[in-house]
Design a protein around this motif. Structure first.
Motif, short mmCIF file in Angstrom:
data_model
loop_
_atom_site.label_atom_id
_atom_site.label_comp_id
_atom_site.label_asym_id
_atom_site.label_seq_id
_atom_site.Cartn_x
_atom_site.Cartn_y
_atom_site.Cartn_z
N GLY A 188 0.98 -1.13 -0.07
CA GLY A 188 -0.02 -0.21 -0.07
C GLY A 188 0.85 1.14 0.09
N PHE A 189 0.06 2.33 -0.02
CA PHE A 189 0.90 3.56 -0.03
C PHE A 189 0.11 4.79 0.61
CE2 PHE A 189 -1.30 3.50 -4.16
CZ PHE A 189 -1.66 5.09 -4.47
N VAL A 190 0.67 5.87 0.95
CA VAL A 190 0.15 6.81 1.82
C VAL A 190 0.28 8.17 0.91
CG1 VAL A 190 -0.25 8.23 3.87
CG2 VAL A 190 0.51 5.65 3.99
N THR A 191 -0.79 8.68 0.75
CA THR A 191 -0.61 10.13 -0.12
C THR A 191 -1.35 11.08 0.31
OG1 THR A 191 -0.69 11.04 -2.37
CG2 THR A 191 -2.38 9.42 -1.92
N ALA A 192 -1.35 12.31 0.18
CA ALA A 192 -2.22 13.45 0.44
C ALA A 192 -2.32 14.28 -0.56
CB ALA A 192 -1.47 14.33 1.73
N GLY A 193 -3.67 14.67 -1.10
CA GLY A 193 -4.06 15.52 -1.94
C GLY A 193 -5.43 15.76 -2.08
N SER A 194 -5.96 16.58 -2.70
CA SER A 194 -7.25 16.72 -2.97
C SER A 194 -7.88 15.51 -3.99
CB SER A 194 -7.49 17.79 -4.01
OG SER A 194 -6.75 17.87 -5.12
N TYR A 195 -9.21 15.09 -3.36
CA TYR A 195 -9.51 14.09 -3.96
C TYR A 195 -10.64 14.41 -5.05
CZ TYR A 195 -13.85 14.70 -1.37
OH TYR A 195 -15.00 15.24 -0.84
N PRO A 196 -10.62 13.70 -6.29
CA PRO A 196 -9.97 12.26 -6.61
C PRO A 196 -8.34 12.62 -6.94
CG PRO A 196 -11.28 12.83 -8.36
CD PRO A 196 -11.59 13.85 -7.39
N ALA A 197 -7.60 11.86 -6.20
CA ALA A 197 -6.13 11.99 -6.30
C ALA A 197 -5.72 11.10 -7.63
CB ALA A 197 -5.41 11.48 -5.23
N PRO A 198 -4.75 11.79 -8.50
CA PRO A 198 -4.23 10.96 -9.83
C PRO A 198 -4.01 10.03 -9.68
CG PRO A 198 -4.07 13.40 -10.08
CD PRO A 198 -4.51 13.17 -8.70
N ASN A 199 -2.89 9.66 -8.73
CA ASN A 199 -2.13 8.40 -8.27
C ASN A 199 -3.04 7.42 -7.94
OD1 ASN A 199 -2.35 9.82 -5.85
ND2 ASN A 199 -0.40 9.17 -5.32
N VAL A 200 -4.19 7.67 -6.92
CA VAL A 200 -4.82 6.76 -6.32
C VAL A 200 -5.91 6.27 -7.63
CG1 VAL A 200 -6.71 6.31 -4.49
CG2 VAL A 200 -4.96 7.74 -3.97
N ILE A 201 -6.40 7.09 -8.49
CA ILE A 201 -7.20 6.79 -9.79
C ILE A 201 -6.44 5.82 -10.47
CG2 ILE A 201 -8.14 7.48 -11.88
CD1 ILE A 201 -8.82 10.23 -10.54
N GLU A 202 -5.14 5.84 -10.67
CA GLU A 202 -4.37 5.24 -11.31
C GLU A 202 -4.12 3.66 -10.79
OE1 GLU A 202 0.24 4.72 -13.32
OE2 GLU A 202 -0.32 6.58 -12.11
N ALA A 203 -3.97 3.64 -9.29
CA ALA A 203 -4.18 2.35 -8.75
C ALA A 203 -5.31 1.61 -8.64
CB ALA A 203 -3.40 2.81 -7.16
N ALA A 204 -6.33 2.38 -8.47
CA ALA A 204 -7.63 1.82 -8.55
C ALA A 204 -8.15 1.01 -9.83
CB ALA A 204 -8.62 2.92 -8.23
N ALA A 205 -7.71 1.48 -11.10
CA ALA A 205 -7.82 1.07 -12.33
C ALA A 205 -6.86 0.04 -12.52
CB ALA A 205 -7.58 2.45 -13.23
N GLY A 206 -5.67 -0.02 -12.22
CA GLY A 206 -4.69 -1.26 -12.63
C GLY A 206 -4.37 -1.98 -11.66
N THR A 207 -5.07 -2.07 -10.43
CA THR A 207 -4.72 -3.13 -9.33
C THR A 207 -6.03 -3.44 -8.58
OG1 THR A 207 -2.59 -2.16 -9.16
CG2 THR A 207 -3.42 -3.73 -7.55
N GLY A 208 -6.75 -2.42 -8.48
CA GLY A 208 -7.86 -2.64 -7.38
C GLY A 208 -7.39 -2.37 -5.86
N ILE A 209 -8.08 -1.35 -5.31
CA ILE A 209 -7.61 -1.01 -3.74
C ILE A 209 -8.90 -0.93 -2.90
CG2 ILE A 209 -6.11 0.84 -5.01
CD1 ILE A 209 -7.91 2.89 -4.33
N THR A 210 -8.52 -0.80 -1.70
CA THR A 210 -9.25 -0.45 -0.51
C THR A 210 -8.34 0.83 0.13
OG1 THR A 210 -9.43 -2.75 -0.08
CG2 THR A 210 -9.77 -1.36 1.61
N LEU A 211 -9.34 1.61 0.83
CA LEU A 211 -8.93 2.88 1.39
C LEU A 211 -9.42 2.64 2.84
CD1 LEU A 211 -10.42 5.81 -0.73
CD2 LEU A 211 -8.06 4.91 -0.59
N ILE A 212 -8.21 2.67 3.74
CA ILE A 212 -8.64 2.74 5.06
C ILE A 212 -9.05 3.67 5.67
CG2 ILE A 212 -7.36 2.22 7.37
CD1 ILE A 212 -4.92 0.93 5.71
N PRO A 213 -10.44 3.49 6.41
CA PRO A 213 -11.10 4.43 7.14
C PRO A 213 -10.35 4.92 8.25
CG PRO A 213 -12.30 2.65 7.50
CD PRO A 213 -10.91 2.16 6.40
N LEU A 214 -10.47 5.93 8.93
CA LEU A 214 -10.03 6.16 10.42
C LEU A 214 -11.38 6.34 11.19
CD1 LEU A 214 -7.54 6.81 8.90
CD2 LEU A 214 -7.19 8.69 10.70
#
Length: 317
Positions: A188-214
Protein backbone atom coordinates in the motif's frame (compact mmCIF):
# COMPACT_ATOMS: atom_id res chain seq x y z
CA UNK A 1 -18.87 62.63 -42.76
CA UNK A 2 -15.22 63.13 -41.82
CA UNK A 3 -16.38 64.70 -38.56
CA UNK A 4 -18.73 61.82 -37.85
CA UNK A 5 -16.01 59.28 -38.66
CA UNK A 6 -13.53 61.05 -36.41
CA UNK A 7 -16.09 61.08 -33.62
CA UNK A 8 -16.71 57.36 -34.10
CA UNK A 9 -12.99 56.60 -34.03
CA UNK A 10 -12.58 58.74 -30.92
CA UNK A 11 -15.51 57.00 -29.24
CA UNK A 12 -14.11 53.57 -30.09
CA UNK A 13 -10.70 54.57 -28.80
CA UNK A 14 -12.20 55.98 -25.63
CA UNK A 15 -14.11 52.74 -25.10
CA UNK A 16 -10.90 50.71 -25.54
CA UNK A 17 -9.07 52.85 -23.02
CA UNK A 18 -11.97 52.56 -20.63
CA UNK A 19 -12.02 48.78 -21.04
CA UNK A 20 -8.28 48.57 -20.43
CA UNK A 21 -8.64 50.65 -17.30
CA UNK A 22 -11.47 48.44 -16.07
CA UNK A 23 -9.38 45.28 -16.36
CA UNK A 24 -8.18 44.11 -12.94
CA UNK A 25 -4.99 42.08 -12.72
CA UNK A 26 -4.48 39.57 -9.92
CA UNK A 27 -1.41 37.51 -9.04
CA UNK A 28 -2.22 34.00 -7.80
CA UNK A 29 0.61 32.11 -6.07
CA UNK A 30 -0.02 28.49 -5.24
CA UNK A 31 2.40 25.56 -5.58
CA UNK A 32 4.99 23.79 -7.74
CA UNK A 33 4.04 23.52 -11.39
CA UNK A 34 3.80 19.72 -11.27
CA UNK A 35 1.30 19.71 -8.39
CA UNK A 36 -2.48 19.42 -8.43
CA UNK A 37 -2.70 22.78 -6.64
CA UNK A 38 -0.92 24.51 -9.50
CA UNK A 39 -3.48 22.94 -11.87
CA UNK A 40 -6.22 24.29 -9.62
CA UNK A 41 -4.66 27.73 -10.05
CA UNK A 42 -4.88 27.32 -13.82
CA UNK A 43 -8.55 26.40 -13.48
CA UNK A 44 -9.26 29.37 -11.20
CA UNK A 45 -7.55 31.74 -13.64
CA UNK A 46 -9.70 30.41 -16.49
CA UNK A 47 -12.85 30.61 -14.35
CA UNK A 48 -12.17 34.21 -13.35
CA UNK A 49 -11.63 35.26 -16.95
CA UNK A 50 -14.79 33.49 -18.11
CA UNK A 51 -16.92 34.59 -15.17
CA UNK A 52 -16.02 38.28 -15.47
CA UNK A 53 -15.83 38.47 -19.28
CA UNK A 54 -12.15 39.25 -19.00
CA UNK A 55 -12.53 42.03 -16.45
CA UNK A 56 -10.36 40.06 -14.00
CA UNK A 57 -7.16 38.54 -15.36
CA UNK A 58 -5.28 36.16 -13.05
CA UNK A 59 -1.56 35.58 -13.54
CA UNK A 60 -0.39 32.31 -12.01
CA UNK A 61 2.97 32.09 -10.24
CA UNK A 62 4.77 28.90 -9.27
CA UNK A 63 5.67 28.55 -5.61
CA UNK A 64 7.93 26.37 -3.50
CA UNK A 65 5.18 25.94 -0.95
CA UNK A 66 2.74 27.50 1.48
CA UNK A 67 5.38 28.94 3.83
CA UNK A 68 6.86 30.96 0.95
CA UNK A 69 3.37 32.12 -0.01
CA UNK A 70 2.69 33.45 3.48
CA UNK A 71 6.10 35.10 3.78
CA UNK A 72 5.54 37.01 0.54
CA UNK A 73 2.27 38.39 1.88
CA UNK A 74 4.39 40.74 3.99
CA UNK A 75 6.03 42.35 0.96
CA UNK A 76 3.59 42.01 -1.93
CA UNK A 77 1.46 44.97 -2.92
CA UNK A 78 -1.99 45.17 -4.48
CA UNK A 79 -3.92 42.15 -5.70
CA UNK A 80 -1.82 39.30 -4.33
CA UNK A 81 -3.74 36.05 -3.79
CA UNK A 82 -2.06 32.97 -2.33
CA UNK A 83 -3.01 29.55 -1.02
CA UNK A 84 -2.07 28.04 2.32
CA UNK A 85 -3.50 25.97 5.16
CA UNK A 86 -5.10 28.36 7.69
CA UNK A 87 -2.85 27.04 10.44
CA UNK A 88 0.18 28.64 8.75
CA UNK A 89 -1.50 32.04 8.82
CA UNK A 90 -2.05 31.63 12.56
CA UNK A 91 1.59 30.62 13.08
CA UNK A 92 2.82 33.59 11.03
CA UNK A 93 0.67 36.04 12.95
CA UNK A 94 1.94 34.56 16.21
CA UNK A 95 5.58 34.38 15.11
CA UNK A 96 5.71 30.67 15.94
CA UNK A 97 7.31 27.50 14.51
CA UNK A 98 8.78 28.16 11.05
CA UNK A 99 7.95 31.87 11.45
CA UNK A 100 9.82 32.30 14.73
CA UNK A 101 12.07 35.35 14.47
CA UNK A 102 10.43 36.26 11.16
CA UNK A 103 7.40 38.09 12.49
CA UNK A 104 6.01 41.00 10.55
CA UNK A 105 3.05 43.28 11.36
CA UNK A 106 1.97 42.82 7.72
CA UNK A 107 0.93 39.25 8.57
CA UNK A 108 -1.94 40.75 10.56
CA UNK A 109 -3.29 42.17 7.29
CA UNK A 110 -3.86 38.71 5.74
CA UNK A 111 -7.52 38.11 4.92
CA UNK A 112 -9.37 35.03 3.58
CA UNK A 113 -11.38 34.83 0.35
CA UNK A 114 -12.62 31.27 -0.23
CA UNK A 115 -11.70 27.63 0.52
CA UNK A 116 -10.18 25.35 -2.09
CA UNK A 117 -9.88 21.53 -2.04
CA UNK A 118 -8.32 20.20 1.16
CA UNK A 119 -5.20 18.06 1.45
CA UNK A 120 -6.88 14.74 2.17
CA UNK A 121 -5.07 11.74 3.63
CA UNK A 122 -5.41 8.52 1.63
CA UNK A 123 -4.26 5.21 3.10
CA UNK A 124 -4.33 3.07 -0.03
CA UNK A 125 -3.98 -0.74 0.11
CA UNK A 126 -4.17 -3.52 -2.47
CA UNK A 127 -7.67 -4.91 -2.33
CA UNK A 128 -6.24 -8.41 -1.79
CA UNK A 129 -4.18 -7.31 1.23
CA UNK A 130 -7.06 -7.85 3.62
CA UNK A 131 -6.20 -4.63 5.48
CA UNK A 132 -9.22 -2.61 6.61
CA UNK A 133 -7.83 -0.62 9.56
CA UNK A 134 -4.63 1.15 10.55
CA UNK A 135 -3.68 -1.66 12.93
CA UNK A 136 -3.69 -4.01 9.94
CA UNK A 137 -0.66 -2.20 8.50
CA UNK A 138 1.60 -4.14 10.87
CA UNK A 139 3.93 -6.40 8.88
CA UNK A 140 3.08 -4.72 5.58
CA UNK A 141 5.30 -2.81 3.14
CA UNK A 142 4.12 0.77 2.71
CA UNK A 143 5.33 3.57 0.45
CA UNK A 144 5.30 7.01 2.08
CA UNK A 145 7.42 9.02 -0.33
CA UNK A 146 9.70 11.81 0.83
CA UNK A 147 9.42 15.48 1.62
CA UNK A 148 5.70 15.88 1.10
CA UNK A 149 2.93 16.69 3.56
CA UNK A 150 1.57 13.18 3.04
CA UNK A 151 4.92 11.58 3.86
CA UNK A 152 5.38 13.64 7.02
CA UNK A 153 1.81 13.05 8.09
CA UNK A 154 2.07 9.32 7.34
CA UNK A 155 5.17 9.01 9.54
CA UNK A 156 3.34 10.88 12.30
CA UNK A 157 0.42 8.47 12.16
CA UNK A 158 2.67 5.40 12.32
CA UNK A 159 4.22 6.75 15.52
CA UNK A 160 0.91 7.93 16.91
CA UNK A 161 -0.77 4.56 16.53
CA UNK A 162 2.10 2.34 17.69
CA UNK A 163 3.18 1.15 14.25
CA UNK A 164 6.70 2.62 14.15
CA UNK A 165 9.15 -0.19 13.44
CA UNK A 166 6.31 -2.59 12.69
CA UNK A 167 5.84 -1.47 9.09
CA UNK A 168 8.41 -1.81 6.30
CA UNK A 169 8.85 1.58 4.59
CA UNK A 170 9.54 1.18 0.88
CA UNK A 171 12.46 3.14 -0.55
CA UNK A 172 10.81 4.55 -3.65
CA UNK A 173 9.32 7.74 -4.98
CA UNK A 174 5.59 8.36 -4.51
CA UNK A 175 5.26 8.94 -8.25
CA UNK A 176 5.87 5.20 -8.71
CA UNK A 177 3.18 4.19 -6.21
CA UNK A 178 0.62 2.81 -8.67
CA UNK A 179 3.20 0.73 -10.56
CA UNK A 180 4.79 -0.54 -7.33
CA UNK A 181 1.37 -1.57 -6.05
CA UNK A 182 0.50 -3.34 -9.28
CA UNK A 183 3.71 -5.38 -9.46
CA UNK A 184 3.57 -6.36 -5.78
CA UNK A 185 6.58 -4.38 -4.55
CA UNK A 186 4.37 -2.74 -1.92
CA UNK A 187 1.16 -3.58 -0.09
CA UNK A 188 0.00 0.00 0.00
CA UNK A 189 0.92 3.67 -0.03
CA UNK A 190 0.04 6.88 1.75
CA UNK A 191 -0.66 10.05 -0.16
CA UNK A 192 -2.21 13.42 0.60
CA UNK A 193 -3.98 15.54 -1.97
CA UNK A 194 -7.35 16.76 -3.06
CA UNK A 195 -9.64 13.95 -4.06
CA UNK A 196 -9.92 12.34 -6.51
CA UNK A 197 -6.10 12.05 -6.45
CA UNK A 198 -4.57 11.06 -9.82
CA UNK A 199 -2.21 8.42 -8.36
CA UNK A 200 -5.08 6.80 -6.46
CA UNK A 201 -7.25 6.77 -9.60
CA UNK A 202 -4.38 5.05 -11.43
CA UNK A 203 -3.93 2.48 -8.66
CA UNK A 204 -7.66 1.74 -8.50
CA UNK A 205 -7.82 1.19 -12.26
CA UNK A 206 -4.67 -0.91 -12.52
CA UNK A 207 -4.78 -3.06 -9.40
CA UNK A 208 -7.91 -2.62 -7.33
CA UNK A 209 -7.67 -0.88 -3.97
CA UNK A 210 -9.08 -0.52 -0.50
CA UNK A 211 -9.05 2.81 1.34
CA UNK A 212 -8.50 2.54 5.09
CA UNK A 213 -11.00 4.58 7.12
CA UNK A 214 -10.15 6.24 10.43
CA UNK A 215 -12.37 6.13 13.49
CA UNK A 216 -13.54 9.28 15.24
CA UNK A 217 -11.15 8.52 18.12
CA UNK A 218 -8.22 8.13 15.73
CA UNK A 219 -9.11 11.38 13.98
CA UNK A 220 -9.27 13.17 17.33
CA UNK A 221 -5.76 11.93 18.16
CA UNK A 222 -4.36 13.31 14.91
CA UNK A 223 -5.81 16.77 15.68
CA UNK A 224 -6.67 17.13 11.99
CA UNK A 225 -9.97 17.97 10.33
CA UNK A 226 -12.41 15.14 9.61
CA UNK A 227 -13.39 14.65 5.98
CA UNK A 228 -15.30 12.01 4.01
CA UNK A 229 -14.24 10.71 0.61
CA UNK A 230 -17.58 9.74 -0.98
CA UNK A 231 -18.31 6.22 -2.17
CA UNK A 232 -17.61 5.87 -5.88
CA UNK A 233 -14.82 8.46 -5.94
CA UNK A 234 -12.45 5.62 -6.86
CA UNK A 235 -13.22 2.49 -8.86
CA UNK A 236 -14.10 -0.40 -6.60
CA UNK A 237 -14.42 1.69 -3.43
CA UNK A 238 -18.16 1.54 -2.89
CA UNK A 239 -18.41 2.92 0.65
CA UNK A 240 -17.66 6.33 2.14
CA UNK A 241 -14.16 6.63 3.60
CA UNK A 242 -13.76 8.82 6.68
CA UNK A 243 -10.25 10.20 6.98
CA UNK A 244 -8.33 13.35 7.93
CA UNK A 245 -7.54 16.50 6.03
CA UNK A 246 -5.67 19.76 6.15
CA UNK A 247 -7.90 22.61 4.94
CA UNK A 248 -6.48 24.98 2.30
CA UNK A 249 -7.75 28.51 1.67
CA UNK A 250 -7.16 31.27 -0.87
CA UNK A 251 -6.03 34.41 0.96
CA UNK A 252 -5.18 37.99 0.09
CA UNK A 253 -4.34 41.05 2.18
CA UNK A 254 -6.03 44.31 3.07
CA UNK A 255 -4.08 45.89 0.18
CA UNK A 256 -6.79 44.47 -2.10
CA UNK A 257 -9.81 46.76 -2.43
CA UNK A 258 -13.22 45.54 -1.30
CA UNK A 259 -14.79 45.45 -4.76
CA UNK A 260 -12.04 43.24 -6.18
CA UNK A 261 -12.25 40.85 -3.22
CA UNK A 262 -16.03 40.74 -3.61
CA UNK A 263 -15.82 40.01 -7.34
CA UNK A 264 -13.16 37.30 -6.91
CA UNK A 265 -15.19 35.55 -4.23
CA UNK A 266 -18.50 35.84 -6.08
CA UNK A 267 -17.00 34.63 -9.34
CA UNK A 268 -15.33 31.66 -7.63
CA UNK A 269 -18.63 30.41 -6.24
CA UNK A 270 -20.55 31.24 -9.43
CA UNK A 271 -18.04 29.18 -11.43
CA UNK A 272 -17.47 26.34 -8.93
CA UNK A 273 -20.06 24.02 -10.45
CA UNK A 274 -18.66 24.53 -13.94
CA UNK A 275 -15.14 23.89 -12.65
CA UNK A 276 -16.40 20.71 -10.98
CA UNK A 277 -17.72 19.52 -14.31
CA UNK A 278 -14.19 19.32 -15.72
CA UNK A 279 -12.18 18.69 -12.52
CA UNK A 280 -13.97 16.64 -9.86
CA UNK A 281 -11.95 17.97 -6.92
CA UNK A 282 -13.98 21.20 -6.99
CA UNK A 283 -17.10 19.21 -6.13
CA UNK A 284 -15.62 18.66 -2.65
CA UNK A 285 -15.64 22.41 -1.91
CA UNK A 286 -18.63 23.94 -0.12
CA UNK A 287 -19.36 27.08 1.92
CA UNK A 288 -19.44 24.84 5.02
CA UNK A 289 -15.64 24.77 4.78
CA UNK A 290 -15.56 28.35 6.07
CA UNK A 291 -15.80 26.73 9.50
CA UNK A 292 -12.14 25.76 9.09
CA UNK A 293 -10.98 29.37 8.84
CA UNK A 294 -8.68 30.98 11.32
CA UNK A 295 -8.40 34.73 11.07
CA UNK A 296 -10.64 37.17 9.26
CA UNK A 297 -12.37 37.22 5.91
CA UNK A 298 -11.63 40.14 3.62
CA UNK A 299 -14.49 42.68 3.96
CA UNK A 300 -15.27 42.29 0.26
CA UNK A 301 -15.53 38.52 0.61
CA UNK A 302 -17.65 38.90 3.74
CA UNK A 303 -20.04 41.14 1.81
CA UNK A 304 -20.55 38.38 -0.75
CA UNK A 305 -21.20 35.68 1.87
CA UNK A 306 -23.70 37.89 3.70
CA UNK A 307 -25.52 38.66 0.45
CA UNK A 308 -25.56 34.94 -0.43
CA UNK A 309 -26.93 33.99 2.98
CA UNK A 310 -23.89 31.89 3.88
CA UNK A 311 -23.31 31.32 7.60
CA UNK A 312 -19.96 32.81 8.55
CA UNK A 313 -18.26 31.99 11.88
CA UNK A 314 -18.16 35.04 14.16
CA UNK A 315 -14.37 34.77 14.46
CA UNK A 316 -14.05 35.29 10.69
CA UNK A 317 -16.09 38.50 10.54
Amino acid sequence: MRGALAAAIFATGAFAVSGAQAETRVTYKSAKSASSYYQMGVEIAEAMKAGTNGDIIVTLEESQGSVQNVMEAAVRQGNYVFTTPPVLVSLAQGGKAMFEGKGNPKFDEIRALFPIPSLTMHFVMRDDSGVTSLSGLEGKTILLGKGSFGATEGEKYLKLFGLEGKVTIADAELGNSAAALKNGQIDGFVTAGSYPAPNVIEAAAGTGITLIPLSDDEIAETKRTKITIPAGTYAGVDTDTVTTSLPVVAYTTTAMDDDTAYQLTKTFWDQREAMGGSAAWWNAVSPDMLENLTGKLHPGALRYYEEAGVTVPDVAK
